[in-house]
Scaffold this active site. Structure first.
Site, mmCIF file in Angstrom:
data_model
loop_
_atom_site.group_PDB
_atom_site.id
_atom_site.type_symbol
_atom_site.label_atom_id
_atom_site.label_comp_id
_atom_site.label_asym_id
_atom_site.label_seq_id
_atom_site.Cartn_x
_atom_site.Cartn_y
_atom_site.Cartn_z
ATOM 1 N N GLU A 5 0.820 -1.209 0.000
ATOM 2 C CA GLU A 5 0.000 0.000 0.000
ATOM 3 C C GLU A 5 0.855 1.260 0.000
ATOM 4 O O GLU A 5 0.471 2.267 -0.610
ATOM 5 C CB GLU A 5 -0.960 -0.031 1.192
ATOM 6 C CG GLU A 5 -2.046 -1.093 1.037
ATOM 7 C CD GLU A 5 -3.019 -1.120 2.199
ATOM 8 O OE1 GLU A 5 -2.781 -0.406 3.202
ATOM 9 O OE2 GLU A 5 -4.021 -1.850 2.107
ATOM 10 N N HIS A 13 -10.231 0.789 0.620
ATOM 11 C CA HIS A 13 -10.562 -0.068 1.764
ATOM 12 C C HIS A 13 -12.060 -0.407 1.821
ATOM 13 O O HIS A 13 -12.484 -1.204 2.677
ATOM 14 C CB HIS A 13 -10.117 0.581 3.070
ATOM 15 C CG HIS A 13 -8.638 0.481 3.304
ATOM 16 N ND1 HIS A 13 -7.729 1.343 2.722
ATOM 17 C CD2 HIS A 13 -7.900 -0.392 4.037
ATOM 18 C CE1 HIS A 13 -6.504 1.001 3.098
ATOM 19 N NE2 HIS A 13 -6.580 -0.043 3.889
#
Length: 241
Positions: free
Chosen positions: A144, A177
């Site tokens: 990420e 997310h």
């Protein structure tokens, strides 16, 4: 100078990893289904596939970036000494906790209930396949940070400014997310990770803070019963005095 395609390849393998469960889960489920209900087998397979897919992708991303000698020269500016980057990464963990706390209070004022569905889902997977903890605490932060800080933030900051690049990268980070109720919580974390990367010009800083955050969250969530039991014991002792 020949234009580097490193970011493009890392982005592609990241997307492939995210979508690979469609192929991977049916392969893994038969190996983990003995003695489990279908739901438990699905969660266990998800944990193992997360570990396998993210592990391979992390290794590939590190190899690709290591081969590109100029890859970590973005954003422009003097890089902090490695020891400073590491110390700020540890300090950054507490910055993110503070940022999430502030974001959480704002969400409560807006009537949003605490508790992330994304986190709850990961905890359920880790309960069935503890190996998933490695993916969440180690592999996911590395990937990420490559995607949202090095590629998105790093690709924008030298062309625009810190605030534009941080805002865009943190909002994309939050959206990925898939927990839009708590988008402010994730965006606040993403903004602080971008700040840490920008200050030191070293990705290791935001990676360390991200790993510590994920590790802390997983440790707390997986031990909520024990924590609550300890709190109850302390309350009983206090009442006896």
């Amino acid at each position: 100078m020949k234009k580097s395609n490193t970011s493009l390849w890392i982005f592609i393998i990241y997307i492939i990893a995210q979508l690979s469960a469609v192929v991977g889960l049916p392969i893994v489920i038969p190996f983990v289904s003995e003695g489990r209900t279908p739901q438990e087998a699905y969660l266990a397979a998800s944990g193992w596939w997360m570990f396998i897919a993210f592990g391979i992708t992390t290794i590939a991303a590190l190899i690709l970036s290591n081969k590109d000698k100029h890859y970590f020269r973005t954003p422009k500016g003097k890089r902090s000494p490695l020891w400073v980057a590491i110390v700020l990464g540890i300090a950054g963990f507490f910055m993110v906790l503070f940022g999430q706390g502030a974001a959480g209070m704002i969400e409560q004022q807006l009537g949003i209930e605490p508790g992330s569905d994304n986190t709850a889902a990961l905890v359920s997977v880790a309960d069935m396949a503890p190996v998933a903890i490695v993916a969440v605490v180690l592999f996911a932060p590395i990937l990420e940070e490559f995607i949202f800080r090095r590629i998105i933030f790093g690709g924008l900051v030298d062309r625009t400014n810190f605030f534009v690049a941080a805002a865009v990268s943190s909002l994309v980070f939050a959206a990925v997310h898939m927990d839009f109720t708590h988008i402010l919580l994730y965006a606040a974390s993403g903004f602080i990770f971008a700040f840490l990367y920008h200050v030191t010009k070293r990705l290791i800083t935001s990676i360390i803070a991200h790993m510590l955050l994920n590790g802390f969250v997983m440790a707390v969530q997986l031990n909520l019963d024990k924590i609550q039991e300890f709190i109850d014991q302390m309350e009983r002792i206090a009442n006896m005095q």
